[in-house]
Scaffold this motif. Structure first.
Motif, short mmCIF file in Angstrom:
data_model
loop_
_atom_site.label_atom_id
_atom_site.label_comp_id
_atom_site.label_asym_id
_atom_site.label_seq_id
_atom_site.Cartn_x
_atom_site.Cartn_y
_atom_site.Cartn_z
N THR A 13 46.10 34.93 43.56
CA THR A 13 45.78 35.73 41.82
C THR A 13 45.47 36.76 41.75
O THR A 13 45.53 37.25 43.50
N SER A 14 45.76 37.97 41.03
CA SER A 14 45.52 39.50 40.90
C SER A 14 44.41 39.44 39.85
O SER A 14 44.84 39.28 38.48
N TYR A 15 43.66 40.54 39.99
CA TYR A 15 43.42 41.35 38.60
C TYR A 15 42.72 42.90 38.50
O TYR A 15 43.05 43.23 39.19
N ALA A 16 42.79 42.88 37.12
CA ALA A 16 42.10 43.84 36.33
C ALA A 16 40.40 44.42 36.67
O ALA A 16 40.30 43.26 37.31
N ASP A 17 40.86 45.77 37.23
CA ASP A 17 39.45 46.36 38.16
C ASP A 17 38.33 45.57 37.05
O ASP A 17 37.41 46.12 37.25
N SER A 18 38.64 45.88 35.79
CA SER A 18 37.46 46.46 34.58
C SER A 18 37.10 44.52 34.63
O SER A 18 36.09 44.00 33.78
N VAL A 19 37.76 43.54 34.94
CA VAL A 19 37.13 42.35 34.72
C VAL A 19 36.97 41.74 36.17
O VAL A 19 36.23 40.60 36.45
N LYS A 20 37.58 41.95 37.52
CA LYS A 20 37.16 41.49 38.74
C LYS A 20 35.95 40.95 39.05
O LYS A 20 34.65 41.74 38.49
N GLY A 21 36.13 40.04 39.62
CA GLY A 21 34.06 39.28 39.91
C GLY A 21 33.58 38.19 38.36
O GLY A 21 32.97 38.02 38.69
N ARG A 22 33.82 38.87 37.30
CA ARG A 22 33.46 38.23 35.99
C ARG A 22 34.92 37.46 35.42
O ARG A 22 34.18 36.57 35.20
N PHE A 23 36.16 37.56 36.07
CA PHE A 23 36.96 36.52 35.18
C PHE A 23 37.51 35.73 35.82
O PHE A 23 37.81 36.50 36.99
N THR A 24 37.90 34.74 36.14
CA THR A 24 38.98 33.77 36.70
C THR A 24 39.86 32.59 36.19
O THR A 24 40.03 32.70 34.93
N ILE A 25 41.04 33.30 37.09
CA ILE A 25 42.30 32.43 36.43
C ILE A 25 42.89 31.76 37.15
O ILE A 25 42.40 31.30 38.52
N SER A 26 43.45 30.14 36.55
CA SER A 26 43.68 29.49 37.31
C SER A 26 44.44 28.39 36.49
O SER A 26 45.09 29.18 35.40
N ARG A 27 45.40 27.70 37.47
CA ARG A 27 46.40 26.60 36.42
C ARG A 27 46.39 25.11 36.26
O ARG A 27 45.45 25.08 38.08
N ASP A 28 46.81 24.36 35.96
CA ASP A 28 46.44 23.24 36.68
C ASP A 28 47.94 23.02 35.90
O ASP A 28 48.55 22.22 35.51
N ASN A 29 48.76 22.54 37.57
CA ASN A 29 50.55 22.41 37.49
C ASN A 29 50.89 20.83 36.32
O ASN A 29 51.37 21.07 35.96
N ALA A 30 50.64 20.24 37.05
CA ALA A 30 49.74 18.91 36.66
C ALA A 30 50.27 18.72 34.92
O ALA A 30 50.84 17.76 34.24
N ALA A 31 49.07 19.12 34.43
CA ALA A 31 48.89 19.09 32.78
C ALA A 31 49.98 20.49 32.04
O ALA A 31 49.73 20.39 30.68
N SER A 32 49.83 21.52 32.74
CA SER A 32 51.14 22.46 32.25
C SER A 32 50.62 23.35 31.55
O SER A 32 50.35 24.03 30.21
N VAL A 33 49.21 23.42 31.73
CA VAL A 33 48.42 24.46 31.45
C VAL A 33 47.13 25.51 32.28
O VAL A 33 47.08 25.42 33.45
N ALA A 34 47.08 26.46 31.83
CA ALA A 34 46.68 27.98 32.81
C ALA A 34 45.17 28.50 31.88
O ALA A 34 45.16 28.34 30.69
N TYR A 35 44.04 28.79 32.95
CA TYR A 35 43.61 28.52 32.33
C TYR A 35 42.51 30.48 32.27
O TYR A 35 42.75 30.85 33.33
N LEU A 36 42.09 31.09 31.64
CA LEU A 36 41.08 32.30 32.14
C LEU A 36 39.67 31.85 31.44
O LEU A 36 39.15 32.23 30.76
N GLN A 37 38.92 31.70 33.18
CA GLN A 37 37.52 31.28 32.54
C GLN A 37 36.44 33.27 32.05
O GLN A 37 36.94 34.36 33.83
N MET A 38 36.18 33.22 31.69
CA MET A 38 35.76 35.03 31.27
C MET A 38 33.57 34.96 31.28
O MET A 38 33.46 34.30 30.36
N ASN A 39 32.96 35.22 32.32
CA ASN A 39 32.02 35.03 32.54
C ASN A 39 31.01 36.90 32.20
O ASN A 39 31.70 37.58 32.15
N ASN A 40 29.91 36.74 31.69
CA ASN A 40 28.67 37.84 31.31
C ASN A 40 30.20 38.97 31.41
O ASN A 40 30.12 39.93 30.93
#
Length: 123
Positions: free
Chosen positions: A56-83
């Motif tokens: 994964t790679s993040y913009a500095d402005s969101v690093k530590g707050r956002f998490t990107i992930s994916r579930d290939n079996a479900a063909s879905v990607a996620y962006l968890q945004m905290n704070n």
């Protein structure tokens, strides 16, 4: 085509989870990235995840707050945004990388843009 959803209105310090659903393409053939765009501003890179989900790679402005992930079996990607902060307010888009093995950040390196989802963070 990729379609983003999950946006909404949240207070500063809150959390949201965005979803990116793929259709019509083999999901493991491309990295997935999230971008955002505010009125009057250019589209901005937020985060990218490799086709396998292992890198994964993040913009500095969101690093530590956002998490990107994916579930290939479900063909879905996620962006968890905290704070979340008011400056995170934007329309968020997901897109498919044109090169399977590169984690790029420029919008020109991505395609299959779908309709975005609005995220509004109140102070």
């Amino acid at each position: 085509q990729l379609q983003a959803s999950g946006g909404g209105l949240v207070q500063a310090g809150g959390s949201l989870r965005l979803y990116c659903v793929a259709s019509g393409r083999t999901f493991t053939n491309f990295p997935v990235a999230w971008f955002r765009q505010s009125p009057g501003k250019e589209r901005e890179f937020v985060a990218v995840v490799s086709w396998s989900g292992k890198s994964t790679s993040y913009a500095d402005s969101v690093k530590g707050r956002f998490t990107i992930s994916r579930d290939n079996a479900a063909s879905v990607a996620y962006l968890q945004m905290n704070n979340l902060k008011p400056e995170d307010t934007a329309v968020y888009y997901c897109a498919a990388g044109n090169n399977k093995y590169e984690l790029n950040r420029r919008p020109d390196d991505f395609g299959s843009w779908g309709r975005g989802t609005q995220v509004t963070v109140s102070s």
